[in-house]
Structure formats: structure tokens, C-alpha cells
Write an enzyme that holds these catalytic residues in place. Structure first.
Site, PDB file in Angstrom:
ATOM      1  N   CYS A   1       0.840  -1.206   0.000  1.00 52.91           N
ATOM      2  CA  CYS A   1       0.000   0.000   0.000  1.00 52.91           C
ATOM      3  C   CYS A   1       0.878   1.260   0.000  1.00 52.91           C
ATOM      4  O   CYS A   1       1.621   1.480  -0.952  1.00 52.91           O
ATOM      5  CB  CYS A   1      -0.956  -0.082   1.197  1.00 52.91           C
ATOM      6  SG  CYS A   1      -2.306   1.093   1.165  1.00 52.91           S
TER       7      CYS A   1
ATOM      8  N   HIS B   1       0.178   1.233  -3.497  1.00 55.84           N
ATOM      9  CA  HIS B   1      -1.158   1.781  -3.693  1.00 55.84           C
ATOM     10  C   HIS B   1      -1.109   2.754  -4.867  1.00 55.84           C
ATOM     11  O   HIS B   1      -0.145   3.525  -4.984  1.00 55.84           O
ATOM     12  CB  HIS B   1      -1.634   2.500  -2.429  1.00 55.84           C
ATOM     13  CG  HIS B   1      -3.117   2.728  -2.442  1.00 55.84           C
ATOM     14  ND1 HIS B   1      -3.689   3.856  -2.990  1.00 55.84           N
ATOM     15  CD2 HIS B   1      -4.137   1.947  -2.021  1.00 55.84           C
ATOM     16  CE1 HIS B   1      -5.014   3.753  -2.883  1.00 55.84           C
ATOM     17  NE2 HIS B   1      -5.302   2.610  -2.299  1.00 55.84           N
TER      18      HIS B   1
END
Ligand SMILES: [Cu+]
Lengths: 186, 186
Positions: A105, A125
Site C-alpha cells: 500500500c 497503492h
């Protein structure tokens, strides 16, 4: 030996990414230490889930090199990991000895901040893609493996991320054994 | 109004199921209370992750009816939920007023123990299928909805389970808004 993993938890970490990673690795038989960046007290995560680390990062860092260092995402948590000199030292020491370094992420932005494995293939991400592209070869796969570097994209890719770490540390048979009881999406 | 959900956490709960459910509901704007069955102290979950509840179930139960009551799985946790008269009372009160009752993995066995919504369509972790079949219409879908009863199968189905609760409490638009940033498996 039993493989050992260090999961570094900071205030603002994405709790799903932290907990899925730790839980799946433990299902695989990995000895996981959840270490609190700023001590051993309860950590408030990104969606207000309160997690109690196993020990402080200070204490965990005295236990020698781990087989894997794992960084969850969450913007607030990743920012704290990026700003910590201690985290930089730990990542550099593990990367140098070719141990698994894994980040998901926003977690990969901490690798960027500390100059870890630059040039290698990564993902992250989508919201931090541009930042990462400057110093890495950016891919959009759900999990990217380049040597011992494992990166991934968000809460919904964490099972795949954690299973890739288990694959690296424990092998394919372990992944095949622990997967069916979790009822993963095919 | 802001929908309110009560997630009941007991020692031995499956930490991924608890945390994914709470986090996804909070992303959807649900006011989630994580309540500790035996008090407000830290709870040791099934894979040794330590979660700090927001308050005790005793305290949470004084705050009126919730829009949803959510039970995570984990064999040890579900057994404690099944044995708690307090949990039975709370479930019965919410079912009677047609509030959402949701349980995942081994969590549905607590519904069985307390005689909640018997006869309705449910699913559960495959390992407790036989137990559930006696009193419910058993399906093997990843998430089963029958009226306001939502059941699901395991850690890997928790995102879908939590999104179904968000769908019920907040609507389809909210589900569509919060899903893409989580990078769920299609
Ligand atoms: Cu379970």
C-alpha cells in the site's frame, strides 16, 4: 529453523494490512514479532482499531536479523516509517544481507525514503504510484516480487502479499496447506 | 442518522475477521463499537494478535439497539460467544426488532447456540457446516443474505461480508465509493 518476521507497526498503520499479514504468516508457521515503532504501548491504527504490539521496535531490533521485515501501509503509518532513522537502519541491514523486505500500500514509500532496493521492480497503492516511479521500475500487478523484495497494493491484496512472503520463507507446500481453510477468493 | 454497529470481540476471535469487518464498516461511515465480551482489556485473538476493544460489552449494551450486531469467527471466540447469556440476550433483542445480525466463519454457531433466526438461509466455515445444517437452510455461497441475517465463510470472504453489511446500512453508492481504493480481488 523457524523463519522469523518483523512487522513494524506505527500510529496510523492500515490495520487490515497489519493484521492479515501477521495472521497469515503465523498460519504458515512464521514466528512473527509485531513491533511498535514508538514503544510497546497500544497503537491507534488508521480506522481507529487499537492494536497492542508484542514489544517495542527497540527491543525487537536487539534480536538479530529477521528472515523478513514487513511494512504495512496506511498513509499516517507509512509516513512515520519513512521518517524513522531506526527503520532506515533496520531495512538497510536486512536488504544488505539479502533478507526478505516486504511493503504494501503506502508502505513502499518508506523504502523510497530510506533508499532501499532502488531501481528494482515494485508496486504500491495507486495513490503513491507517481512518487514511487521516480526511483523504481513501477508495475501494476497485485503483488510484485524482485529478488527478495515483495511489494503490493492495498487491503484487498494483503492475503496474496502475505502468502507470497510465506512462499518465500516456508515454501509452496505451506501456502497450499494454509490457503483452503481461509476461503480465499479464486 | 449515522448507522451504528456493535462488533463483539471475545478471546480467540479470528483477528482478520474482526479487523476487516470493523475497518470496512468504518470506511463506509458506520459508527462501529468494538466491544470486549469480558471487559475493556486487551483481547488475545486466535493467531496471537492483541486487540484493544473500544469498551466492554457491558458498557456497549447500555447504548440502546444498534443497526447491526456483528460476530467474527475463530473457534475459541465463537465458543465464548455461544456460551454467553449476555450475547444471547443482545442477539435476540436485535433480531426481534429486525436489525441486521451478521456472523462469519465459526460465528454462526453462536446464532445456533442462542436459537437466533433458526430456519433461515445461512452459510458458515465449512468445518461447522454439519452443526449448522440441523437448524438452518445451509448454502455454500461466500455470503448469504436472508432478510436482515448476513452470514459468511472465513477470513477470505470477510471483505465481501463487511461490504454486504455496508450495503444494508448505507446503500450501494457507499459500497461503490469505498471499494476501489481497497484494491479488492475481482
Ligand atoms: Cu475461523
Amino acid at each position: 529453523h523457524t523463519p522469523r518476521a518483523l512487522l513494524i507497526l506505527a500510529e496510523g498503520a492500515e490495520e487490515m494490512e497489519a493484521v492479515i499479514s501477521a495472521d497469515v504468516m503465523r498460519r504458515g508457521g512464521v514466528d512473527v514479532t509485531i513491533a511498535g515503532l514508538d514503544g510497546a504501548t497500544t497503537i491507534l491504527c488508521s480506522r481507529n482499531v487499537q492494536l497492542q504490539p508484542d514489544m517495542s521496535l527497540e527491543e525487537a531490533s536487539k534480536k538479530g536479523l529477521y528472515d523478513a521485515v514487513v511494512l504495512p501501509g496506511g498513509n499516517g503509518g507509512a509516513k512515520r516509517l519513512a521518517e524513522s532513522a531506526k527503520v532506515g537502519e533496520i531495512l538497510a541491514a536486512h536488504a544488505k544481507e539479502d533478507r526478505t523486505v516486504a511493503a504494501i500500500c503506502a508502505g513502499p514509500t518508506a523504502l523510497l525514503a530510506h533508499g532501499i532496493c532502488t531501481g528494482k521492480k515494485v508496486t504500491s497503492h495507486p495513490s503513491v504510484k507517481e512518487k514511487m516511479q521516480s526511483d523504481y521500475t513501477y508495475l501494476e500487478d497485485r503483488v510484485v516480487v524482485d529478488g527478495k523484495l515483495v511489494t503490493s497494493r492495498g487491503p484487498g491484496t494483503t492475503f496474496e502479499f502475505a502468502l507470497e512472503i510465506v512462499n518465500m520463507l516456508c515454501g509452496k507446500e505451506t501456502v497450499e496447506k494454509i490457503s483452503p481453510p481461509m476461503l480465499l477468493k479464486k
